[in-house]
Design a protein around this motif. Structure first.
Motif, PDB file in Angstrom:
ATOM      1  N   LEU A  64     -40.217  13.490  -8.939  1.00 53.65           N
ATOM      2  CA  LEU A  64     -39.904  12.615  -7.801  1.00 53.65           C
ATOM      3  C   LEU A  64     -41.057  12.595  -6.800  1.00 53.65           C
ATOM      4  O   LEU A  64     -41.404  11.541  -6.259  1.00 53.65           O
ATOM      5  CB  LEU A  64     -38.630  13.102  -7.105  1.00 53.65           C
ATOM      6  CG  LEU A  64     -37.292  12.712  -7.717  1.00 53.65           C
ATOM      7  CD1 LEU A  64     -36.167  13.379  -6.942  1.00 53.65           C
ATOM      8  CD2 LEU A  64     -37.092  11.206  -7.716  1.00 53.65           C
ATOM      9  N   ALA A 113     -35.047   4.003  -1.843  1.00 50.47           N
ATOM     10  CA  ALA A 113     -34.495   4.144  -3.194  1.00 50.47           C
ATOM     11  C   ALA A 113     -34.792   5.527  -3.773  1.00 50.47           C
ATOM     12  O   ALA A 113     -33.949   6.133  -4.438  1.00 50.47           O
ATOM     13  CB  ALA A 113     -35.058   3.056  -4.104  1.00 50.47           C
ATOM     14  N   LEU A 114     -35.994   6.043  -3.517  1.00 47.37           N
ATOM     15  CA  LEU A 114     -36.337   7.391  -3.972  1.00 47.37           C
ATOM     16  C   LEU A 114     -35.446   8.436  -3.309  1.00 47.37           C
ATOM     17  O   LEU A 114     -35.035   9.415  -3.944  1.00 47.37           O
ATOM     18  CB  LEU A 114     -37.803   7.694  -3.674  1.00 47.37           C
ATOM     19  CG  LEU A 114     -38.833   7.326  -4.741  1.00 47.37           C
ATOM     20  CD1 LEU A 114     -40.227   7.693  -4.254  1.00 47.37           C
ATOM     21  CD2 LEU A 114     -38.542   8.017  -6.061  1.00 47.37           C
ATOM     22  N   ASN A 125     -32.379   7.996  -2.290  1.00 42.98           N
ATOM     23  CA  ASN A 125     -31.071   7.905  -2.947  1.00 42.98           C
ATOM     24  C   ASN A 125     -31.100   8.554  -4.324  1.00 42.98           C
ATOM     25  O   ASN A 125     -30.129   9.192  -4.746  1.00 42.98           O
ATOM     26  CB  ASN A 125     -30.638   6.446  -3.060  1.00 42.98           C
ATOM     27  CG  ASN A 125     -30.324   5.826  -1.705  1.00 42.98           C
ATOM     28  OD1 ASN A 125     -30.007   6.537  -0.751  1.00 42.98           O
ATOM     29  ND2 ASN A 125     -30.420   4.522  -1.608  1.00 42.98           N
ATOM     30  N   GLU A 126     -32.213   8.397  -5.033  1.00 41.09           N
ATOM     31  CA  GLU A 126     -32.333   8.992  -6.361  1.00 41.09           C
ATOM     32  C   GLU A 126     -32.319  10.523  -6.271  1.00 41.09           C
ATOM     33  O   GLU A 126     -31.721  11.201  -7.107  1.00 41.09           O
ATOM     34  CB  GLU A 126     -33.610   8.507  -7.034  1.00 41.09           C
ATOM     35  CG  GLU A 126     -33.710   8.913  -8.490  1.00 41.09           C
ATOM     36  CD  GLU A 126     -34.855   8.233  -9.220  1.00 41.09           C
ATOM     37  OE1 GLU A 126     -35.287   8.775 -10.249  1.00 41.09           O
ATOM     38  OE2 GLU A 126     -35.307   7.159  -8.759  1.00 41.09           O
ATOM     39  N   ARG A 182     -28.752  11.516  -5.881  1.00 41.78           N
ATOM     40  CA  ARG A 182     -28.010  11.399  -7.137  1.00 41.78           C
ATOM     41  C   ARG A 182     -28.320  12.579  -8.053  1.00 41.78           C
ATOM     42  O   ARG A 182     -27.438  13.120  -8.725  1.00 41.78           O
ATOM     43  CB  ARG A 182     -28.342  10.081  -7.834  1.00 41.78           C
ATOM     44  CG  ARG A 182     -27.655   8.867  -7.227  1.00 41.78           C
ATOM     45  CD  ARG A 182     -27.718   7.667  -8.145  1.00 41.78           C
ATOM     46  NE  ARG A 182     -29.088   7.232  -8.377  1.00 41.78           N
ATOM     47  CZ  ARG A 182     -29.736   6.357  -7.614  1.00 41.78           C
ATOM     48  NH1 ARG A 182     -29.128   5.847  -6.551  1.00 41.78           N
ATOM     49  NH2 ARG A 182     -30.970   5.999  -7.888  1.00 41.78           N
TER      50      ARG A 182
END
Length: 426
Positions: A131, A157-158, A160-161, A164
């Motif tokens: 990441l 978006a990163l 949120n990833e 997750r």
């Protein structure tokens, strides 16, 4: 002859950031799930595994380790127990006992034929590093373009990833801390892109989420970054009291006492805030403190990627340039602009465009029309047509030229050039 260390297990534990006590606790929990009785391992047992003194733990411990790691015992460097051949003829078992043994064997065989439930995925440092590598690409794009909504979206978006990943697997407490810190850093970059693009409502939303993630991570460096960004955001919004309060939170974190480079950045940004409040004396005093702290800092110390990527002497001079422009001290601003441009690293395209635009305004503030127009025309066209702050500053160049010398050749030259830029804008 001394035992050989189990390097495979040692490497896996290092990747997972697991200490001996933590692994013992995880295996004991898995033993309890398998047998209904808590396991009895402690850190000394794990050290025996690591050292190679125990190459073949009990079978239930190996199975528990497989559940914890998602790997087979042999893949972690262990040997499985095998039964030795009988050395004497077996005696006849009593019928009831024999029947129980047979039934037990059938049950074991049936259990072996049934696929075991998939072990939860184990999240390790390697996942965080992947990441972070993608984050490095976002940072590089920000340095090249800056302020773009696509950069803001990619960073969000990163983040949120990372969350997750956090929710979807098992991890040690330290790895979870790294994931929260990474999610906070990514969200902070989304916040910065929104600030750079003058999208302050979005920046505030990113800030609030980043602050929550940073608290869960316990990472001082990312807390500093977020509060320092908040100070910059409020400064751009012309709210100096809020800017000072936010930057004070950053400056009072313990990391500024451990690392003078963080202290330097805190002082430099506070100087720019003092300038917004038109406090000349405090502005100069804070820049002196920033410079002194930078000279004390170890340039090779281990710091986060975002810090290494942007804060240096050039950035300090960039903040000084901005501050003295705000105070109307254009000669001092121009001096810092030249120092900044001379020290900027090659990849800092956005910073070069912003600094060159400010240089033009500093020269114009001193009545030097010809150098001002030359500097403004030296701003790269992609930044001049796409970066919100650069567009705003170059528009100010045109406005000031028309005020100071509406019929001068420099004003006509700039007007024609600005018209050609509109034709290349996106």
């Amino acid at each position: 002859m001394s035992a050989l260390p189990n390097h495979v297990l040692v490497e896996w534990m290092s990747d997972q950031k697991l200490g001996s006590r933590e692994l013992a606790e995880l295996v004991n929990k898995a033993v309890a799930e398998l047998t209904g009785r808590p396991g009895g391992l402690d850190d000394s047992n794990i050290r025996a595994w690591r050292s190679g003194r125990v190459r073949c733990p009990k079978s239930v411990q190996l199975r528990a380790l497989e559940l914890v790691s998602g790997k087979s015992a042999t893949d972690l460097g262990f040997e499985r127990r095998t039964r030795s051949p009988a050395t004497a003829p077996a005696q006849e078992e009593p019928p009831v006992l024999r029947r129980n043994l047979i039934q037990g064997a059938v049950a074991i065989a049936a259990a072996a034929a049934t696929p075991a439930p998939a072990a939860p995925r184990r999240i390790g440092v390697a996942d965080v590093e992947r990441l972070q590598q993608r984050f490095a690409d976002v940072v590089a794009s920000d340095h090249r373009h800056g302020g773009q909504q696509t950069i803001e979206q990619q960073a969000a978006a990163l983040s949120n990833e990372a969350l997750r990943l956090q929710a979807g697997g098992a991890a040690s407490q330290r790895v979870r801390g790294y994931l929260y810190a990474s999610a906070a850093a990514f969200r902070s970059s989304a916040m910065w892109a929104a600030i750079d693009g003058r999208r302050y409502n979005s920046a505030i939303e990113h800030m609030r989420e980043a602050q929550q993630l940073a608290e869960m991570s316990g990472d001082q460096a990312i807390k500093f970054r977020i509060w320092s960004h908040a100070g910059t955001m409020y400064r751009h919004m012309k709210r100096p009291a809020d800017a000072a309060a936010a930057n004070d939170v950053a400056r009072n974190l313990s990391i500024t006492r451990r690392d003078p480079m963080f202290a330097s950045l805190g002082h430099a940004r506070h100087a720019a805030i003092h300038a917004t409040a038109e406090d000349v004396r405090a502005t100069r005093r804070s820049f002196e403190a920033a410079q002194e702290a930078m000279l004390r800092a170890d340039p090779d110390a281990d710091r986060p990627m975002w810090m290494r990527a942007f804060y240096d002497q050039a950035e300090l001079d960039s903040l000084a340039l901005s501050a003295f422009m705000t105070l109307g001290q254009y000669d001092a601003a121009e001096a810092h602009a030249h120092r900044c441009l001379a020290a900027l690293r090659p990849h800092m395209h956005r910073s070069r465009a912003i600094t060159t635009s400010r240089l033009a305004l500093a020269q114009l503030g001193q009545g030097d029309l010809e150098p001002a127009v030359a500097s403004a025309m030296h701003v790269p066209k992609d930044a001049a047509t796409t970066h919100p702050r650069v567009i705003e500053m170059l528009a100010t160049v045109g406005t000031e030229l028309r005020k100071k010398a509406p019929t001068s050749p420099q004003t006509r030259l700039w007007t024609e050039y600005a018209r050609s830029l509109k034709g290349t804008g996106k």
